[in-house]
Design a protein around this motif. Structure first.
Motif, short mmCIF file in Angstrom:
data_model
loop_
_atom_site.label_atom_id
_atom_site.label_comp_id
_atom_site.label_asym_id
_atom_site.label_seq_id
_atom_site.Cartn_x
_atom_site.Cartn_y
_atom_site.Cartn_z
N GLU A 94 0.83 -1.21 0.00
CA GLU A 94 0.00 0.00 0.00
C GLU A 94 0.87 1.26 0.00
N PHE A 95 1.96 1.20 0.76
CA PHE A 95 2.89 2.34 0.82
C PHE A 95 3.50 2.60 -0.56
N ALA A 96 3.93 1.52 -1.21
CA ALA A 96 4.51 1.64 -2.54
C ALA A 96 3.48 2.19 -3.53
N LYS A 97 2.24 1.72 -3.40
CA LYS A 97 1.16 2.19 -4.27
C LYS A 97 0.95 3.70 -4.11
N SER A 98 1.03 4.17 -2.87
CA SER A 98 0.85 5.61 -2.63
C SER A 98 1.95 6.43 -3.28
N LEU A 99 3.12 5.83 -3.44
CA LEU A 99 4.26 6.49 -4.07
C LEU A 99 4.27 6.35 -5.59
N GLY A 100 3.42 5.44 -6.08
CA GLY A 100 3.40 5.17 -7.50
C GLY A 100 4.57 4.32 -7.96
N VAL A 101 5.08 3.46 -7.04
CA VAL A 101 6.23 2.61 -7.37
C VAL A 101 5.93 1.16 -6.99
N GLU A 102 6.89 0.29 -7.28
CA GLU A 102 6.80 -1.13 -6.96
C GLU A 102 7.48 -1.40 -5.62
N ALA A 103 6.94 -2.35 -4.85
CA ALA A 103 7.58 -2.77 -3.60
C ALA A 103 8.46 -3.99 -3.88
N ARG A 104 9.73 -3.87 -3.58
CA ARG A 104 10.67 -4.99 -3.72
C ARG A 104 11.20 -5.34 -2.33
N PHE A 105 11.06 -6.61 -1.96
CA PHE A 105 11.39 -7.04 -0.61
C PHE A 105 12.79 -7.67 -0.55
N VAL A 106 13.53 -7.27 0.49
CA VAL A 106 14.90 -7.73 0.71
C VAL A 106 14.95 -8.45 2.05
N GLN A 107 15.37 -9.70 2.06
CA GLN A 107 15.42 -10.43 3.32
C GLN A 107 16.62 -9.98 4.16
N THR A 108 16.35 -9.74 5.43
CA THR A 108 17.39 -9.40 6.40
C THR A 108 17.19 -10.31 7.61
N SER A 109 17.82 -10.01 8.71
CA SER A 109 17.65 -10.80 9.94
C SER A 109 17.57 -9.84 11.12
N TRP A 110 17.08 -10.33 12.24
CA TRP A 110 16.97 -9.45 13.41
C TRP A 110 18.34 -8.98 13.91
N PRO A 111 19.36 -9.85 13.95
CA PRO A 111 20.67 -9.36 14.40
C PRO A 111 21.29 -8.33 13.47
N THR A 112 20.96 -8.37 12.17
CA THR A 112 21.60 -7.46 11.20
C THR A 112 20.66 -6.37 10.70
N LEU A 113 19.45 -6.31 11.23
CA LEU A 113 18.43 -5.38 10.74
C LEU A 113 18.92 -3.93 10.70
N SER A 261 8.42 12.69 7.00
CA SER A 261 7.14 13.37 7.01
C SER A 261 6.13 12.68 6.11
N TYR A 262 6.60 12.23 4.95
CA TYR A 262 5.70 11.51 4.04
C TYR A 262 5.20 10.21 4.69
N LEU A 263 6.12 9.49 5.33
CA LEU A 263 5.74 8.25 6.00
C LEU A 263 4.68 8.51 7.07
N ASP A 264 4.85 9.56 7.85
CA ASP A 264 3.90 9.88 8.92
C ASP A 264 2.53 10.26 8.36
N VAL A 265 2.51 11.03 7.28
CA VAL A 265 1.23 11.41 6.67
C VAL A 265 0.53 10.18 6.10
N TRP A 266 1.31 9.31 5.46
CA TRP A 266 0.73 8.07 4.93
C TRP A 266 0.15 7.21 6.06
N MET A 267 0.86 7.13 7.18
CA MET A 267 0.36 6.38 8.34
C MET A 267 -0.98 6.96 8.81
#
Length: 285
Positions: A94-113, A261-267
């Motif tokens: 939904e966030f990506a849609k609001s920006l007009g872009v594609e969401a691409r997911f990158v796997q990370t881990s909790w220790p390296t987040l 600021s954009y993230l907060d308004v989107w939230m």
């Protein structure tokens, strides 16, 4: 005397010419230095293509979303489809849609987040990230979107056995916990007498509690409810009175006021339109 006078005049003239030449050279050098500095300033301005990461994301046409993929219901890398799914995955689409872009997911881990975020491996970190001051010191935690607390996931037959922190904080109680996140931090801080085992894959722990390998999994109330709903052998204890009170948030690099600021308004828009409520009913209830 005439020869001496001529020599003096020649010396004076040479000195004058040398001084004039040196002054001219100095002036020329100064002008060149100023011009070089101006060119460098222009180059720097040209290299700074984007005022904010927000502009960069829109220009490139996709946003990189870092997520561990092992924390239901927020993030889960489904081995059958090799695709991420969950509450936060849907939210980021939904966030990506609001920006007009594609969401691409990158796997990370909790220790390296955190390190991965600061190394610019992705633009935003999601997946049930707890909002706290330790993380805020290094990054920017956005507005909260859901409240939760730490609670024990146990076996159904033990629901009268583990009713408090004191009941769990005993040597004979075996705890399984995932590494590097707030679950492990809570266990290390508050359950020092218990027998603790770090399990690398968070997704394995509920099953290990159900089959008796461990007695307790300390996790978020929401995750505990999801696992107890999925497996009748499990019980989400103390979800009405958790050990802690916290909130989830999305994490971005600090120092970018425009992106934050954009993230907060989107939230705010997501909350006003009931989108987060829809995600809660889809993934939690």
């Amino acid at each position: 005397m005439k020869k001496w006078t001529k020599r003096m005049m020649a010396s004076a003239l040479a000195a004058t010419m040398l001084m004039t030449g040196t002054g001219a050279f100095a002036a020329t050098t100064g002008a060149q230095t100023g011009q070089t500095a101006a060119v460098e300033a222009v180059k720097k301005q040209e290299n700074k293509q984007f005022e904010s990461r927000l502009d960069e994301i829109i220009a490139r046409g996709y946003i990189l979303v870092g997520t561990p993929g092992d924390y239901k219901p927020f993030t889960y890398l489904n081995p059958k489809t090799n695709e991420f799914e969950g509450y936060d995955i849907d939210a980021m689409k939904e966030f990506a849609k609001s920006l007009g872009v594609e969401a691409r997911f990158v796997q990370t881990s909790w220790p390296t987040l955190m390190d991965d975020l600061l190394a610019n491996k992705f633009d935003i970190a999601v997946g049930g990230v707890t909002r706290n001051t330790d993380r805020q010191k290094k990054a920017h935690m956005g507005d909260p979107y859901i409240e939760f607390g730490k609670a024990p996931l146990i076996r159904v037959q033990d629901k009268d056995k583990y009713k408090s922190l004191e009941d769990i904080n005993k040597k004979e109680v075996r705890i399984g916990v995932n590494p590097g996140g707030t679950n492990e931090q809570f266990v290390r801080d508050h359950l020092k007498n218990a027998t603790v085992t770090v399990v690398q894959n968070n997704l394995d722990i509920p099953g290990l509690v159900a089959n008796g390998t461990y007695d307790v999994m300390i996790t978020d109330t929401i995750e505990a409810m999801v696992y107890s709903k999925a497996d009748s052998r499990l019980y989400a204890a103390l979800t009405d009175k958790p050990f802690t009170r916290s909130e989830k948030a999305y994490m971005i690099p600090r120092g970018d006021f425009i992106f934050a600021s954009y993230l907060d308004v989107w939230m705010d828009e997501m909350k006003l339109q009931g989108k987060f409520d829809e995600l809660f009913h889809k993934w939690v209830k």
